[in-house]
Write a protein that holds these residues in place. Structure first.
Motif, short mmCIF file in Angstrom:
data_model
loop_
_atom_site.label_atom_id
_atom_site.label_comp_id
_atom_site.label_asym_id
_atom_site.label_seq_id
_atom_site.Cartn_x
_atom_site.Cartn_y
_atom_site.Cartn_z
N ARG A 250 7.87 117.34 -84.08
CA ARG A 250 8.47 116.37 -83.17
C ARG A 250 8.27 116.78 -81.71
N THR A 251 8.47 118.05 -81.40
CA THR A 251 8.40 118.46 -80.00
C THR A 251 6.98 118.81 -79.55
N SER B 242 9.79 119.71 -89.11
CA SER B 242 9.93 118.42 -88.44
C SER B 242 10.27 118.58 -86.97
N THR B 243 11.08 119.58 -86.65
CA THR B 243 11.40 119.85 -85.25
C THR B 243 10.16 120.32 -84.49
N GLU C 187 13.39 116.25 -77.78
CA GLU C 187 14.32 116.36 -78.90
C GLU C 187 15.47 115.37 -78.81
N ILE D 212 14.98 111.57 -80.75
CA ILE D 212 15.28 111.43 -82.17
C ILE D 212 16.45 112.35 -82.48
#
Length: 146
Positions: A101-102, A97-98, A109, A112
């Motif tokens: 996300r990025t 997910s990280t 970051e 969220i």
């Protein structure tokens, strides 16, 4: 369905949780004495760590691998399997997910919160484990139509 259809707590589970509580209490007391931060800070950190690093794997172990035994120490076996399953599920999903996300969503970051994502992933893993167990129990108890 009741919770007793999913989980049954044994003496091994009681010993495991008493051991975790005892070790956590000793470490929190030592950190409170020798560190300059508040004891409540350490209690919060340990609760979060147990929630993220142990509880999802423990529930998966209880639901699917409750009778697992590798050695003559079932408490240690259950602790190791629970910790490993938590790392394999929550930490892997958090990394993905990280990454998405990025890089995939091109979102900073800070937009969220990482804490919210971690808690959501823990709840997702727990809900998924209970959902699969519920499905298997329903499938087992349903009678095939003839």
């Amino acid at each position: 369905m009741k919770i007793s259809d999913f989980l049954e707590f044994s003496e091994v589970d009681k010993k495991l949780w008493i051991g975790i509580a005892g070790v956590s209490a000793v470490v929190i007391i030592l950190l409170s004495v020798f560190a300059t931060t508040s004891p409540f800070y350490w209690v919060e950190r340990f609760v979060i760590t147990i929630l993220e690093m142990f509880v999802p794997g423990y529930l998966i172990t209880k639901l699917f691998f409750d009778k697992v035994a590798f050695s003559e120490y079932p408490v240690a076996d259950k602790f190791i399997v629970s910790l490993t399953l938590s790392i394999a599920t929550v930490q892997t999903l958090y990394f993905l997910s990280t990454y998405v996300r990025t890089y995939g969503l091109n979102v900073d970051e800070d937009v969220i919160s990482s804490d919210k994502i971690a808690v959501a992933l823990v709840l997702l893993v727990i809900a998924g484990a209970f959902g699969i167990k519920y499905y298997l129990l329903r499938k087992k108890t349903s009678t095939p139509a003839s």
